[in-house]
Design an enzyme around this catalytic site. Structure first.
Site, PDB file in Angstrom:
ATOM      1  N   LYS A  94       2.545   3.111  -0.523  1.00 39.85           N
ATOM      2  CA  LYS A  94       2.420   1.654  -0.628  1.00 39.85           C
ATOM      3  C   LYS A  94       3.534   0.901   0.099  1.00 39.85           C
ATOM      4  CE  LYS A  94      -0.511   0.927  -4.637  1.00 39.85           C
ATOM      5  NZ  LYS A  94      -0.621   2.301  -5.219  1.00 39.85           N
ATOM      6  N   GLU A 116      -0.172  -9.509  -7.565  1.00 36.40           N
ATOM      7  CA  GLU A 116      -0.531  -8.979  -8.872  1.00 36.40           C
ATOM      8  C   GLU A 116      -0.215  -7.488  -8.852  1.00 36.40           C
ATOM      9  OE1 GLU A 116      -2.571  -9.185  -6.384  1.00 36.40           O
ATOM     10  OE2 GLU A 116      -3.319  -7.115  -6.380  1.00 36.40           O
ATOM     11  N   SER A 381      -0.598  11.066  -1.362  1.00 35.93           N
ATOM     12  CA  SER A 381      -0.220   9.647  -1.296  1.00 35.93           C
ATOM     13  C   SER A 381       1.048   9.318  -2.071  1.00 35.93           C
ATOM     14  CB  SER A 381      -1.373   8.773  -1.773  1.00 35.93           C
ATOM     15  OG  SER A 381      -1.820   9.172  -3.057  1.00 35.93           O
TER      16      SER A 381
END
Ligand SMILES: *Cc1c(COP(=O)(O)O)cnc(C)c1O
Length: 401
Positions: A94, A116, A381
């Protein structure tokens, strides 16, 4: 960039039938500003130079590709390899798009980042980027998630972010999105809303994919370097779909089979999984057109998966497009398969994977026996440190799996 990546999405943000930007009127000028800034700034030599510097000297890129030899021996058949996004700073992919979104915000003269967060992973990555650039950061999070994900709330606060608790409706991710967008409108002149996956209105699905493309670029080159050829199968877990699109983008015009792995949760019954492409239908969600899991009223259905980073009743529009055009395949792994993969990778490779990434590991060990002599490259990931308490308290050390 390849022709596909240059031409997709089109100027209006459509990947075939999917994508676009359905915005409330007050947000239209702000998304236009983001689109124009992205088109202009992200192609400037200065932006590219800054982003390269950050990736190398702050994030620790390139992350390696590892041959999972023990896991391959255990599964039998294909050789399994992993792109190690768990070794990216903050422990997941991310940060790749958060640092780039924050850099864009800085070049646009913004002083604040807003978003958010569900489980808190996006909030932590964005708060990290805000700290690096000396920006303010405001993260909206449902009260239920705040109670469940206390360590991530602490991390965000340590990083200097303001966490706004959302106490209406289901007090979870969906309400956090509504709350964050509402708070963004009056602040949009000095704040950037940074979406956490390849979802949301145009330009975010394109922008986040292009910022994650580095994963696929590196992986392709590293895999070629290690083996002298391209992988036969490339796979990644799909929640919103950003880690998968980043990896897929590197192979999109190669003769390589692409697989997205969705979370099948506890069963194929609506409400007990989050396998949007496997069971969803065309629809609109959060300002874009895609495939959606709907309840009997046509609203986004409740979802479940052991991996909270994958529990979204929609999916990035590009995945819906790749599915419909047959350019990528979509399959699933359930909670139990993901948990087994979590324990296997820990025990046999010395890598504790995020429960999200464990879905891709489960796919690889299931497919390996059917593909002798071939190679499977998955995107790992993220790392699983965030999941160890939950997993061991709930499932022990995997004796019963
Ligand atoms: C958030 C997250 C995901 C899911 O997001 P995508 O946009 O589908 O990639 C997957 N893995 C990890 C480790 C995450 O934190």
């Amino acid at each position: 960039m390849t022709t596909y990546l240059k031409d997709t999405p089109n100027a209006d943000g459509y990947f075939g039938d999917y994508g676009g930007a359905m915005l409330p009127p007050p947000l239209v000028p702000h998304f236009k500003e983001i689109r124009e800034a992205y088109d202009k700034i992200s192609k400037s030599a200065e932006f590219i130079r800054d982003l390269r510097y950050i990736r190398k000297h702050f994030q620790g890129r390139p992350t390696p590709v590892s041959h999972l030899k023990n896991l391959s021996d255990l599964a039998g058949g294909a050789q399994i390899y992993a792109k190690r996004e768990d070794l990216n700073h903050t422990g997941a992919h991310k940060l790749n798009h958060c640092m780039a979104e924050a850099l864009l915000a800085k070049h646009m003269g913004k002083t604040k980042l807003m978003a958010e967060t569900g489980a808190g992973q996006h909030g932590v990555a964005l708060a990290t980027a805000a700290a690096y650039f000396g920006m303010e950061c405001e993260i909206h999070m449902g009260e239920i998630d705040i109670a469940k994900e206390a360590p991530n709330v602490t991390r965000m606060k340590l990083l200097g972010a303001t966490v706004v608790p959302v106490g209406f409706g289901g007090r979870s991710l969906k309400e956090a999105v509504d709350s964050a967008f509402q708070a963004y409108v009056p602040q949009a002149d000095h704040a950037l809303f940074a979406i956490g996956s390849v979802v949301g209105p145009h330009p975010f699905p394109m922008m986040v994919r292009n910022f994650q493309h580095i994963v696929g670029i590196e992986a392709r080159e590293q895999f070629l370097d290690m083996t002298g050829e391209l992988p036969d199968i490339v796979a990644a877990c799909v929640g919103g779909g950003s880690n998968a699109m980043g990896l897929f983008a590197g192979f999109i015009e190669d003769d390589v089979a692409l697989y997205g792995v969705e979370p099948m949760g506890t069963s194929s019954k609506l409400g007990e999984h989050a396998a949007t492409i496997s069971f969803g239908e065309d629809g609109d969600i959060h300002g874009f057109r895609t495939m959606v899991l709907k309840d009997e009223n046509g609203d986004p259905a409740p979802v479940h998966t052991v991996a909270s980073g994958l529990d979204y009743p929609g999916v990035g529009p590009e995945h819906a497009h790749l599915y419909r055009t047959g350019k990528a395949n979509y399959t699933s792994a359930n909670d139990k398969e993901a948990l087994k993969a979590f324990f296997d990778l820990s025990r046999h490779e010395g890598i504790i994977p995020a429960l999200e990434s464990a879905h891709a590991v489960a796919f690889a060990t299931r497919e390996a026996p059917k593909n002798p002599g071939k190679s499977i490259l998955i995107n790992l990931s993220g790392r699983g440190d965030k999941d160890i308490d939950y997993v061991t308290e709930t499932f022990g050390f995997g004796e019963d799996l």
